[in-house]
Write a protein that holds these residues in place. Structure first.
Motif, PDB file in Angstrom:
ATOM      1  N   ARG A  16      17.755  29.182  56.714  1.00 52.36           N
ATOM      2  CA  ARG A  16      17.087  30.004  57.669  1.00 52.36           C
ATOM      3  C   ARG A  16      16.056  30.905  56.706  1.00 52.36           C
ATOM      4  NH1 ARG A  16      16.683  29.098  63.024  1.00 52.36           N
ATOM      5  NH2 ARG A  16      18.487  27.847  63.570  1.00 52.36           N
ATOM      6  N   THR A  18      14.705  30.077  54.180  1.00 55.44           N
ATOM      7  CA  THR A  18      13.468  29.204  53.729  1.00 55.44           C
ATOM      8  C   THR A  18      12.269  29.145  54.751  1.00 55.44           C
ATOM      9  OG1 THR A  18      14.348  27.111  54.499  1.00 55.44           O
ATOM     10  CG2 THR A  18      14.995  27.725  51.994  1.00 55.44           C
ATOM     11  N   HIS A  19      12.773  29.475  56.110  1.00 60.62           N
ATOM     12  CA  HIS A  19      11.774  29.408  56.888  1.00 60.62           C
ATOM     13  C   HIS A  19      10.587  30.576  56.961  1.00 60.62           C
ATOM     14  CE1 HIS A  19      14.644  27.391  60.063  1.00 60.62           C
ATOM     15  NE2 HIS A  19      14.781  26.802  58.859  1.00 60.62           N
ATOM     16  N   TYR A  20      10.901  31.449  56.042  1.00 60.40           N
ATOM     17  CA  TYR A  20       9.887  32.507  55.597  1.00 60.40           C
ATOM     18  C   TYR A  20       9.568  32.330  54.137  1.00 60.40           C
ATOM     19  CZ  TYR A  20      12.356  33.657  60.204  1.00 60.40           C
ATOM     20  OH  TYR A  20      12.761  33.543  61.343  1.00 60.40           O
ATOM     21  N   ARG A  25      12.192  39.073  53.669  1.00 59.84           N
ATOM     22  CA  ARG A  25      12.685  40.219  54.617  1.00 59.84           C
ATOM     23  C   ARG A  25      12.641  39.936  56.445  1.00 59.84           C
ATOM     24  NH1 ARG A  25      10.391  46.776  55.043  1.00 59.84           N
ATOM     25  NH2 ARG A  25      11.801  47.166  56.698  1.00 59.84           N
ATOM     26  N   SER A  26      11.612  39.035  56.491  1.00 61.33           N
ATOM     27  CA  SER A  26      11.521  38.372  58.068  1.00 61.33           C
ATOM     28  C   SER A  26      12.742  37.712  58.343  1.00 61.33           C
ATOM     29  CB  SER A  26      10.532  37.287  57.742  1.00 61.33           C
ATOM     30  OG  SER A  26       8.987  37.734  57.857  1.00 61.33           O
ATOM     31  N   VAL A  28      15.564  39.210  58.523  1.00 58.06           N
ATOM     32  CA  VAL A  28      16.593  40.040  58.852  1.00 58.06           C
ATOM     33  C   VAL A  28      17.299  39.577  60.153  1.00 58.06           C
ATOM     34  CG1 VAL A  28      17.049  42.183  59.637  1.00 58.06           C
ATOM     35  CG2 VAL A  28      15.772  42.209  57.434  1.00 58.06           C
ATOM     36  N   LEU A  29      16.387  39.318  61.227  1.00 55.94           N
ATOM     37  CA  LEU A  29      16.818  39.076  62.517  1.00 55.94           C
ATOM     38  C   LEU A  29      17.647  37.918  62.579  1.00 55.94           C
ATOM     39  CD1 LEU A  29      14.743  41.310  63.540  1.00 55.94           C
ATOM     40  CD2 LEU A  29      14.591  40.134  65.589  1.00 55.94           C
ATOM     41  N   PRO A  30      17.190  36.498  62.018  1.00 52.45           N
ATOM     42  CA  PRO A  30      18.204  35.663  61.984  1.00 52.45           C
ATOM     43  C   PRO A  30      19.345  35.626  61.427  1.00 52.45           C
ATOM     44  CG  PRO A  30      15.880  34.912  60.969  1.00 52.45           C
ATOM     45  CD  PRO A  30      15.781  36.377  61.613  1.00 52.45           C
ATOM     46  N   HIS A  33      21.537  37.565  63.569  1.00 55.08           N
ATOM     47  CA  HIS A  33      22.190  36.483  64.818  1.00 55.08           C
ATOM     48  C   HIS A  33      23.290  36.020  64.439  1.00 55.08           C
ATOM     49  CE1 HIS A  33      19.240  37.769  68.067  1.00 55.08           C
ATOM     50  NE2 HIS A  33      18.343  37.395  67.557  1.00 55.08           N
ATOM     51  N   VAL A  64      17.063  48.158  61.862  1.00 60.22           N
ATOM     52  CA  VAL A  64      16.998  46.940  63.011  1.00 60.22           C
ATOM     53  C   VAL A  64      18.106  46.945  63.937  1.00 60.22           C
ATOM     54  CG1 VAL A  64      16.539  44.523  62.823  1.00 60.22           C
ATOM     55  CG2 VAL A  64      15.224  45.946  61.112  1.00 60.22           C
ATOM     56  N   PHE A  71      21.615  43.649  69.493  1.00 59.24           N
ATOM     57  CA  PHE A  71      22.478  43.636  68.381  1.00 59.24           C
ATOM     58  C   PHE A  71      23.659  44.703  68.739  1.00 59.24           C
ATOM     59  CE2 PHE A  71      18.790  42.273  65.729  1.00 59.24           C
ATOM     60  CZ  PHE A  71      19.349  40.835  65.576  1.00 59.24           C
TER      61      PHE A  71
ATOM     62  N   TYR B 134       4.960  30.209  64.009  1.00 65.21           N
ATOM     63  CA  TYR B 134       6.371  30.604  64.422  1.00 65.21           C
ATOM     64  C   TYR B 134       6.185  30.628  66.040  1.00 65.21           C
ATOM     65  CZ  TYR B 134       7.173  32.103  59.627  1.00 65.21           C
ATOM     66  OH  TYR B 134       7.616  32.093  58.386  1.00 65.21           O
ATOM     67  N   TYR B 175       8.374  27.159  62.717  1.00 64.69           N
ATOM     68  CA  TYR B 175       9.712  27.538  62.827  1.00 64.69           C
ATOM     69  C   TYR B 175       9.993  28.138  64.192  1.00 64.69           C
ATOM     70  CZ  TYR B 175       9.810  26.277  58.053  1.00 64.69           C
ATOM     71  OH  TYR B 175       9.838  25.452  56.852  1.00 64.69           O
ATOM     72  N   HIS B 177      11.666  31.570  65.917  1.00 60.92           N
ATOM     73  CA  HIS B 177      12.068  32.966  65.296  1.00 60.92           C
ATOM     74  C   HIS B 177      12.547  33.793  66.573  1.00 60.92           C
ATOM     75  CE1 HIS B 177      12.337  36.780  62.732  1.00 60.92           C
ATOM     76  NE2 HIS B 177      11.975  37.334  63.971  1.00 60.92           N
ATOM     77  N   LEU B 195       8.715  40.106  63.371  1.00 59.65           N
ATOM     78  CA  LEU B 195       8.568  38.859  62.636  1.00 59.65           C
ATOM     79  C   LEU B 195       8.823  39.339  61.318  1.00 59.65           C
ATOM     80  CD1 LEU B 195       8.681  36.021  62.519  1.00 59.65           C
ATOM     81  CD2 LEU B 195       6.518  35.858  63.596  1.00 59.65           C
ATOM     82  N   GLU B 196       8.128  40.555  60.789  1.00 61.50           N
ATOM     83  CA  GLU B 196       8.482  40.661  59.492  1.00 61.50           C
ATOM     84  C   GLU B 196       9.578  41.606  59.014  1.00 61.50           C
ATOM     85  OE1 GLU B 196       5.046  43.220  58.460  1.00 61.50           O
ATOM     86  OE2 GLU B 196       3.627  41.629  58.940  1.00 61.50           O
ATOM     87  N   GLY B 197      10.528  41.542  60.078  1.00 63.23           N
ATOM     88  CA  GLY B 197      11.930  42.038  59.801  1.00 63.23           C
ATOM     89  C   GLY B 197      12.167  43.339  59.979  1.00 63.23           C
ATOM     90  N   ARG B 199      11.520  47.137  62.600  1.00 60.45           N
ATOM     91  CA  ARG B 199      11.633  47.704  64.214  1.00 60.45           C
ATOM     92  C   ARG B 199      10.137  47.242  64.624  1.00 60.45           C
ATOM     93  NH1 ARG B 199      14.386  53.533  65.207  1.00 60.45           N
ATOM     94  NH2 ARG B 199      16.525  52.726  64.866  1.00 60.45           N
ATOM     95  N   TYR B 216       1.846  39.684  57.628  1.00 57.77           N
ATOM     96  CA  TYR B 216       1.857  39.800  56.387  1.00 57.77           C
ATOM     97  C   TYR B 216       0.443  40.223  55.787  1.00 57.77           C
ATOM     98  CZ  TYR B 216       6.020  36.927  56.762  1.00 57.77           C
ATOM     99  OH  TYR B 216       6.949  36.362  57.117  1.00 57.77           O
TER     100      TYR B 216
END
Lengths: 166, 480
Positions: A16, A18-20, A25-26, A28-30, A33, A64, A71, B134, B175, B177, B195-197, B199, B216
């Protein structure tokens, strides 16, 4: 209980990431999850593990976790139910659906609050919370049980619905 | 291409014009790429790859397509906002965070026709020069995320994604997300933060227009699911031909979602502006329940201002001015705006005369209080105050002045926040108070007039009183 991420899951998480390619840091959500799906909720260890994985301060992950309603920081039941609370579903009877689910699923919601939206029922089989608009407004009331979606769930169908989950 | 037949009970209404929803609820249709290719799928992508990217953008401009996510901004124009001298990478994000109350359309595209979305998205990426995209899918669509991911790997295996797509030299990776249950992620800059991870706190515009400084800090185009699907059909038909669908300035088709107090709620794809509110409610949705009348309609998702059932709306100016009843309003962007509301995301919520307006407004206010991201004070505090005041009105413990307070709180939010959530949360209250003041006031208690009702104001009053008394004792005359 010690916190160990199984190898398979870590492999999935690494993929996952590698998708970013621009910023990990992107991810974090995946990652959250994937961990929540596996462990049921996000513990302090899960937050720290995620932070270490992405080379972030743990607060960057915790902020987050605490923001998003998707979450959880506490364990839900084996089957977690989300009932849509928003206008069209409420007009179609989602508050009545909530009552029926709590009654038949033996769940007491009296301690629910903004910061603790989830109520867990007897034996931990079911847990329940109100969710905001689940985007099926024409076919309310709607709810989700874990990842499964159900529409037109009038209170008379509650017994049937719950009996599908053993 | 064979004419589709539909599953029992799912036939499109005769007033519909199905372009985007052609394959929704279709007999024998599935989400596999083979099914899609059998119907000429990815043909428009091949056509687009043979054009210059700028040509594709020009076709989209010529089509007059306006964004289907809520704001109704011209899509082709949005694409041209990428700075001409840009040297940074360009990204494209598909906004599949469908969560505006009353809206349920993208759900079906994602679950039943993912390749149509992918084809539109790949064409859009080619037009704007994006090599990484995305699809931001809300967390509450877990099945959709799997379906779209499968579609992506199928498309990649067939050479519609990845390196050198169909020998064109154009590269693209896409991808999925997944969001995590926050409505604010539907706001494009909030979505980018998410998407940048982080809030999903929306960014202030200017300077953070995504087309210049997005994901970005690079140029980023954010388009709704339905909007991207239209791109495929624009390439197929040509912009000018597409623009013949619908009405001038309100071109093409769009999906309207009807919920609430009608006999047959559902989704309908129609030419924009070609049907009226009355046709939609009475012909397509089977009208209201026995003996009921329309009290109100929210025409474009819960953020849109409410329209009264018995109101007259004046459209146009001077000699062209005409008066319309609610049911005569054509469902297009400009007319609904002229009526003081908006077409928004196409979610039409019908409210009949059995409903309490206070209850409806309270439900909406609960939603916005829950979903405010908390970044701007007027919205964070105001949305909660509006919820608390409408809680009191519903509970029968509000004073008549509470209706004015409610209105004043709302009017102190809009225009004072970073993002459009401020308007989204205050417009329902402003419009409900403006149009249903009598009914809201009737639910308050006249004998509570002049009393302080919430714990905060009681505490504040007690504090002020004790301060005043302390001042009195201090202010004894001093002998000279």
């Amino acid at each position: 209980m010690s916190f160990t991420v199984p190898q398979e899951l870590e492999k999935e998480i690494d993929e996952r990431i590698t998708h970013y390619p621009v910023s990990k840091r992107s991810a974090v959500l995946p990652i959250l999850h994937a961990l929540q799906h596996h462990f049921g909720y996000l513990s302090e260890e899960a937050v720290e593990w995620t932070a270490a994985k992405l080379e972030l301060q743990p607060i960057k992950v915790l902020e987050v976790v605490t923001f998003y309603p998707g979450f959880r920081q506490e364990a839900p039941g084996k089957y977690h139910i989300r009932v849509c609370r928003t206008l069209s579903c409420a007009m179609a009877g989602s508050y009545e659906l909530m009552e029926a689910l709590c009654e038949k699923g033996e769940i007491d919601r009296s301690a629910v609050s903004h910061h603790h939206p989830i109520a867990v029922g007897k034996d931990g089989k079911f847990s329940i919370e109100f969710a905001e608009c689940l985007a099926s407004c024409g076919f309310g009331p709607v709810c989700m049980v874990n990842d499964e979606f159900h529409e037109n769930v009038t209170p008379d169908k509650v017994e049937d619905l719950l009996s599908k989950y053993e | 291409m064979s004419e589709p037949t539909y599953k029992a009970g799912k036939q499109p209404h005769a007033n519909e014009y199905r372009l985007i929803f052609r394959n929704i609820d279709r007999e024998g249709w599935d989400t596999s790429i083979d099914t899609y290719l059998n119907e000429g799928g990815y043909g428009e992508l091949k056509k687009a790859l043979g054009m210059e990217p700028g040509q594709v953008t020009n076709e989209v401009k010529a089509s007059g397509l306006r964004g289907r996510g809520g704001a109704g901004f011209p899509t082709g124009v949005k694409w041209t906002f990428i700075p001409p001298n840009n040297t940074k990478p360009v990204y494209l994000i598909c906004n599949a965070d469908e969560s505006e109350p009353g809206t349920f359309k993208d759900r079906y595209i994602l679950h039943q026709d993912p390749h149509q979305l992918l084809e539109g998205l790949i064409i859009a990426c080619f037009a704007v020069g994006a090599h990484l995209a995305y699809i931001y899918i809300r967390e509450e669509f877990p099945e959709a995320a799997q379906i779209v991911e499968k579609a992506i790997s199928e498309a990649k295996a067939k050479g519609f994604l990845g390196k050198d797509i169909q020998g064109s030299g154009f590269d693209l990776e896409v991808y999925v997300h997944r969001g995590a249950g926050a409505y604010i992620c539907g706001e494009e800059t909030g979505l980018i933060e998410s998407l940048e991870g982080k809030r999903p706190y929306p960014r202030i515009k200017p300077p953070y227009f995504p087309a210049a400084m997005g994901l970005y800090m690079c140029p980023t185009i954010v388009n709704n699911v339905e909007t991207l699907c239209h791109v495929k059909h624009i390439v197929k038909m040509g912009g000018e031909e597409y623009a013949k669908l619908g009405t001038p300035r309100n071109t093409g088709t769009r999906i309207l979602c009807v919920s609430g107090d009608v006999r047959k709620p559902g989704y309908f794809e129609v030419e924009v502006g070609k049907i009226t509110m009355g046709q939609l409610i009475n012909d397509m949705c089977g009208g209201l329940k026995e003996g009921r009348k329309i009290k109100a309609v929210i025409p474009g998702g819960s953020s849109a201002k409410v329209l009264r059932g018995d109101e007259k709306y004046t459209i146009g100016k001077g000699d062209d001015a005409k008066e319309l009843s609610l049911l005569e309003i054509p469902m297009d962007f400009d007319t609904l705006m002229a009526c003081g509301s908006m077409a928004g995301s196409g979610g039409v919520i019908v409210i009949d005369d059995s409903r309490s307006i206070s209850w409806v407004l309270n439900n909406i206010n609960n939603f916005y209080a829950h979903e405010s991201c908390g970044q701007c004070t007027p919205c964070r505090e105001g949305s909660l105050w509006m919820k608390k005041i409408s809680d009191r009105i519903v509970a029968g413990t509000a004073s008549p002045e509470d209706v004015d307070t409610l209105d004043s709180v709302a009017r102190n939010i809009d225009g004072r926040t970073i993002c459009a959530f401020g308007e989204a949360c205050s417009w329902p209250t402003e419009s409900f108070v403006a149009k249903f003041r009598d009914e809201l006031t009737a639910d308050t208690k006249a004998d509570l007039s002049g009393t302080l009702l919430n714990p905060e104001s009681k505490l504040a009053a007690a504090h002020l009183k004790s301060q005043q008394e302390a001042q009195k004792t201090e202010a004894k005359p001093v002998a000279v």
